[in-house]
Design an enzyme around this catalytic site. Structure first.
Site, mmCIF file in Angstrom:
data_model
loop_
_atom_site.group_PDB
_atom_site.id
_atom_site.type_symbol
_atom_site.label_atom_id
_atom_site.label_comp_id
_atom_site.label_asym_id
_atom_site.label_seq_id
_atom_site.Cartn_x
_atom_site.Cartn_y
_atom_site.Cartn_z
ATOM 1 N N CYS A 101 0.849 -1.214 0.000
ATOM 2 C CA CYS A 101 0.000 0.000 0.000
ATOM 3 C C CYS A 101 0.869 1.243 0.000
ATOM 4 O O CYS A 101 1.913 1.295 0.638
ATOM 5 C CB CYS A 101 -0.900 0.019 1.235
ATOM 6 N N MET A 102 0.390 2.254 -0.685
ATOM 7 C CA MET A 102 1.114 3.529 -0.742
ATOM 8 C C MET A 102 1.009 4.255 0.570
ATOM 9 O O MET A 102 0.103 4.215 1.287
ATOM 10 C CB MET A 102 0.567 4.418 -1.855
#
Length: 102
Positions: A101-102
């Site tokens: 995930c960013m």
């Protein structure tokens, strides 16, 4: 109760996680945990316990479809967690920020 989190808002010490902590973390994201949220949180925790990793969306959906009587897809998860299902479910489950995930 004071909760110590990392720079991403995830629990600094995952061993301190319990349902009260989960509810507090969710409240910080303006989410009131429903039964569906709890099913997602418990699935994320179970997958993490087995793999040592937070699950990608596809694996989480597959696991939830085994557990729930309703059809689970990404829309189901985004209704629960509009700002990122895997990231927020992992956060509320007391787990580290997912690597994917960013």
């Amino acid at each position: 109760m004071e909760i110590t989190t990392d720079q991403h808002g995830h629990l600094a010490d995952p061993t301190l996680w319990d349902e009260q902590v989960a509810s507090q973390l969710a409240a910080s994201d303006d989410i009131e945990l429903s039964d569906d949220h709890w099913q997602v949180i418990l699935a994320v925790r179970d997958i993490y316990a087995i793999t040592g990793e937070t699950p990608p969306m596809r694996l989480l959906i597959k696991e939830l479809n085994k557990r729930l009587d309703t059809v689970v897809n990404s829309r189901f998860l985004y209704r629960l967690y509009p700002d990122g299902p895997v990231r927020l479910a992992s956060k509320h489950a007391g787990l580290p920020k997912p690597k994917h995930c960013m």
